[in-house]
Design an enzyme around this catalytic site. Structure first.
Site, mmCIF file in Angstrom:
data_model
loop_
_atom_site.group_PDB
_atom_site.id
_atom_site.type_symbol
_atom_site.label_atom_id
_atom_site.label_comp_id
_atom_site.label_asym_id
_atom_site.label_seq_id
_atom_site.Cartn_x
_atom_site.Cartn_y
_atom_site.Cartn_z
ATOM 1 N N ASP A 312 3.542 -4.395 -5.787
ATOM 2 C CA ASP A 312 2.201 -4.863 -5.080
ATOM 3 C C ASP A 312 0.872 -4.908 -6.389
ATOM 4 O O ASP A 312 0.461 -5.653 -6.221
ATOM 5 C CB ASP A 312 2.011 -3.888 -4.072
ATOM 6 C CG ASP A 312 2.688 -4.025 -2.632
ATOM 7 O OD1 ASP A 312 3.063 -5.298 -2.391
ATOM 8 O OD2 ASP A 312 3.204 -3.266 -2.195
ATOM 9 N N ILE A 318 -3.463 -4.892 -6.978
ATOM 10 C CA ILE A 318 -4.125 -4.340 -6.036
ATOM 11 C C ILE A 318 -5.548 -4.451 -5.994
ATOM 12 O O ILE A 318 -6.171 -4.563 -5.133
ATOM 13 C CB ILE A 318 -3.850 -2.649 -6.423
ATOM 14 C CG1 ILE A 318 -2.312 -2.640 -6.246
ATOM 15 C CG2 ILE A 318 -4.701 -1.694 -5.612
ATOM 16 C CD1 ILE A 318 -1.833 -2.583 -4.832
ATOM 17 N N GLY A 319 -6.235 -4.665 -7.228
ATOM 18 C CA GLY A 319 -7.602 -4.876 -7.312
ATOM 19 C C GLY A 319 -8.110 -6.283 -6.521
ATOM 20 O O GLY A 319 -9.044 -6.251 -5.732
ATOM 21 N N TYR A 396 0.518 -5.001 4.841
ATOM 22 C CA TYR A 396 0.118 -3.429 4.711
ATOM 23 C C TYR A 396 -1.077 -3.396 4.188
ATOM 24 O O TYR A 396 -1.820 -4.001 3.375
ATOM 25 C CB TYR A 396 1.282 -3.029 3.639
ATOM 26 C CG TYR A 396 1.971 -1.813 4.330
ATOM 27 C CD1 TYR A 396 3.272 -2.243 4.941
ATOM 28 C CD2 TYR A 396 1.745 -0.459 3.938
ATOM 29 C CE1 TYR A 396 3.886 -0.910 5.525
ATOM 30 C CE2 TYR A 396 2.311 0.404 4.312
ATOM 31 C CZ TYR A 396 3.485 0.216 5.302
ATOM 32 O OH TYR A 396 4.301 1.383 5.799
ATOM 33 N N HIS A 448 8.273 3.386 -0.431
ATOM 34 C CA HIS A 448 6.894 3.186 -1.266
ATOM 35 C C HIS A 448 6.945 3.941 -2.295
ATOM 36 O O HIS A 448 6.884 5.213 -2.307
ATOM 37 C CB HIS A 448 5.648 3.200 -0.377
ATOM 38 C CG HIS A 448 5.507 2.463 0.951
ATOM 39 N ND1 HIS A 448 4.907 1.332 1.043
ATOM 40 C CD2 HIS A 448 6.171 3.068 1.894
ATOM 41 C CE1 HIS A 448 5.129 1.173 2.423
ATOM 42 N NE2 HIS A 448 5.731 1.912 3.064
ATOM 43 N N HIS A 607 9.995 5.616 4.480
ATOM 44 C CA HIS A 607 9.286 5.240 5.767
ATOM 45 C C HIS A 607 10.574 4.657 6.765
ATOM 46 O O HIS A 607 11.052 3.483 6.398
ATOM 47 C CB HIS A 607 8.191 3.973 5.454
ATOM 48 C CG HIS A 607 7.562 3.832 6.704
ATOM 49 N ND1 HIS A 607 6.602 2.818 6.622
ATOM 50 C CD2 HIS A 607 7.501 4.231 7.721
ATOM 51 C CE1 HIS A 607 6.109 2.841 7.814
ATOM 52 N NE2 HIS A 607 6.458 3.668 8.800
HETATM 53 CO CO CO Z 1 5.918 1.852 4.959
#
Ligand code: CO
Length: 655
Positions: A312, A318-319, A396, A448, A607
């Protein structure tokens, strides 16, 4: 420290608190783009993947005083999407000069969608109305492509020859029942669209077999909520005299803490020059702290779900995905926001308003003791400084939170929320590798992994890393009763020994120590890294994801400082076959004893989706802490004053 006194003035904005680590300003970004477009000769079809500050050498930064002249440099990554070539450039903004322009072969940029005329929404609309897509939808009885949502996913690298050298993505598909409802409730299972991102076209429809669209809505937004609970009374945070922090430019002073706030397109929030004032002297702790990379590997082997593994940070940014935060929603109380100054794909500067939120929070008790003989009670309330940013990456949300405490402790916390990635299954099927969250909707098991790069500077540049285990002493003459336990401290001498994993049974932690500075008891001063929840990857060592995200296989990595090593999976993870980044660098076996150290902490969160994660996930938390250990001579929070409420403290009856 830099002699150029002439043209550099203009790039140093009117900001009196300007500092060499300040992110590139709006004007500096536009100026960078202009220099590239006018002077680089790379063609007209240029799209900008990166424009970010090249941080000056550490020695220069540490010697900097307000008013000193500085050379500002930008790193640029551009893509000529017609020629399908990627270039890296170093731009000197003071002298408006290109210092380096290099073609980087055999890599792909992070995601860029569109072209000189087309932004993401227009791009998605073009893909939705592609005749191949329209036909594939029709075959499944879907007449209106406007209700289609195509989420472009990285295609990874499974060695398919026909993908080599092309900039590709997999378009995964969902269909809304009506505009504005939750598309993720209706995955179009088995339909994948291979997208060529340079040509902006659909290359191929991959059909893994039709499965009927799940029947139910999965709406969470207020317009779909029939009833709200009515027993919530107002809760207000009031700071009548304002917050206790002081902000000058990007510098933050909060009680004894001092730091600088930064922001990049790839890492999001970056914090520099973290130090704590002790007896009037500012003692450095961390020079630069940032999220270096993250990946989300999914655990389902069917159709093409095995390809779901997204970096990601490195493949998306991410920024770039940072939210504009809202008072009273994302943050409560007296807030100071910082904007994120970024750029669009054409290199034009843009602003994410309120990308970073800073505020104070009450955090319960800091310390307390009741002297049971005298009746004296001393209680101090704890307060923490919170610096945070939230990114939406597709379905997400990730909140990245740095906490600074009055006792010298630092904590990094990631908040995971948003919508679990959904796929479809046939009626009556109970999937092995995920959880049915609604009829025919499966949320696959996934993990993650986040890697946080910490350029440590504990009381000075040269530090050493030690692994600290608690061990049960063997039975001996000394340990007759079998109760003795002690700690074992092991120096990590070179970077190839520096790949460590957590061990909760030995209460393992890692000390980052300055051997040249001693505390009150004559021991070298340290900050310790205490793991929180952590796991290892559930993927085989020879799997594609394991090779591409090798940083998952160690929780702590230690390398010597190198300004070219910023990202745990290397500079260009997109479609990379693997092996870059930390696993490659540590093969050099560089010495890390009493050196300028980088500590890379990996945290993994597994998760297994719950029914309660649907249709929108309550926040899950994961993180770790960095705490002083023999850094201060005693509890550094003794001077936190008692609360104004006198009832919290009662004086001893003897005096
Ligand atoms: Co998750």
């Amino acid at each position: 420290m830099v002699e150029a006194k002439s043209s550099s003035k203009e790039v140093i904005s009117n900001n009196n608190f300007f500092h060499p680590l300040d992110p590139l300003s709006f004007d500096e970004i536009n100026k960078t783009t202009k220099i590239v477009k006018n002077n680089a000769n790379l063609g007209k079809e240029l799209l900008f993947e990166t424009i970010m500050l090249i941080e000056p050498p550490k020695e220069e930064v540490l010697a900097f005083k307000i008013g000193d002249q500085i050379i500002r440099k930008a790193l640029v990554v551009v893509l000529n999407f017609k020629e399908e070539k990627i270039y890296e450039l170093d731009i000197n903004l003071n002298y408006e000069k290109i210092e380096r322009c290099e073609h980087i072969p055999n890599v792909q940029t992070a995601f860029i969608f569109g072209d000189l005329e087309m932004d993401f929404n227009e791009w998605e609309s073009k893909m939705k109305h592609d005749p191949k897509v329209v036909e594939a939808l029709k075959n499944r009885g879907i007449e209106n492509p406007d209700l289609l949502q195509i989420d472009p996913w990285p295609i990874s690298n499974f060695g398919n020859e026909n993908e080599e050298g092309k900039r590709l993505a997999i378009g995964r598909c969902w269909i809304r029942r009506e505009p504005g409802d939750n598309a993720y409730a209706r995955p179009i299972e088995g339909l994948s669209i291979i997208l060529d991102l340079n040509k902006n076209e659909v290359v191929e429809i991959q059909d893994f077999g039709e499965i009927s669209i799940p029947p139910n809505d999965g709406n969470y937004s207020q317009k779909y909520q029939k009833k709200f609970r009515t027993d919530l009374k107002p809760l207000e945070i009031i700071q009548p005299e304002g917050p206790s922090f002081e902000v000058k430019g990007n510098n933050v002073k909060w009680q004894k803490w001092n730091m600088r706030i930064g922001f990049t397109k790839r890492e999001g929030l970056v914090i520099h020059n973290i130090g704590y004032e002790d007896e009037g002297k500012l003692r450095p702790i961390i020079y630069r702290a940032s999220l270096s990379e993250m990946i989300v590997p999914y655990g389902d082997p069917t159709n093409d779900h095995y390809k779901k593994q997204v970096f990601d940070a490195g493949e998306v940014g991410i920024g770039k995905c940072a939210n504009s935060l809202e008072l009273g929603c994302d943050c409560l109380g007296e807030i100071r926001y910082f904007d994120g100054v970024l750029f669009d794909i054409r290199g034009e500067a843009s602003v994410i308003k309120n990308a970073i939120c800073m505020h104070e929070e009450d955090y319960g008790i800091l310390w307390k003791h009741t002297d049971t003989r005298t009746g004296e009670v001393e209680t101090r309330r704890s307060r923490r400084l919170v610096v945070s940013s939230i990114a939406t990456v597709g379905n997400y949300e990730y909140g990245f939170f740095w906490y600074f405490y009055q006792d010298g402790g630092i904590e990094y916390e990631i908040k995971l929320t948003g919508i679990v990635n959904s796929a479809g299954v046939a009626p009556g099927i109970k999937p092995k590798h995920g959880t049915l969250v609604a009829p025919q909707v499966v949320a696959h098991n996934h993990q993650h992994f986040f890697n946080v790069r910490l350029d440590m500077m504990v009381d000075g540049i040269n530090n050493s890393a030690y692994e600290i285990d608690t061990i049960l002493d063997p039975k001996s003459e000394e340990n007759k009763h079998g109760n003795a336990f002690s700690t074992k401290k092991t120096l990590i001498e070179n970077e190839s020994d520096g790949v460590r994993i957590v061990d909760p049974f030995s209460a393992r932690s890692w000390a980052i120590t300055n051997n040249s500075k001693k505390n009150y008891m004559g021991e070298p001063v340290s900050y310790k890294i205490f793991p929180g929840e952590n796991v290892l990857p559930f993927s085989h060592k020879d799997s594609v994801v394991n090779k591409r995200a090798g940083f998952m296989n160690g929780h702590l990595w230690v390398t010597p400082f190198n300004d070219k090593e910023l990202y745990a999976s290397g500079d260009y993870p997109q479609q990379h076959p693997g092996g870059d980044g930390l696993p490659k660098w540590i093969k050099e076996k560089r010495d890390i004893k009493d050196k300028d150290l980088i500590v890379w902490y990996t945290l993994g969160h597994t998760h297994i989706p719950r029914l309660e994660d649907w249709p929108v996930m309550p926040v899950a938390y994961t993180g770790f802490s960095i705490k002083p250990s023999g850094f201060f001579d005693k509890n550094p929070a003794l001077d936190v004053p008692p609360s104004a409420n006198d009832k919290c403290n009662s004086h001893c009856k003897c005096c």
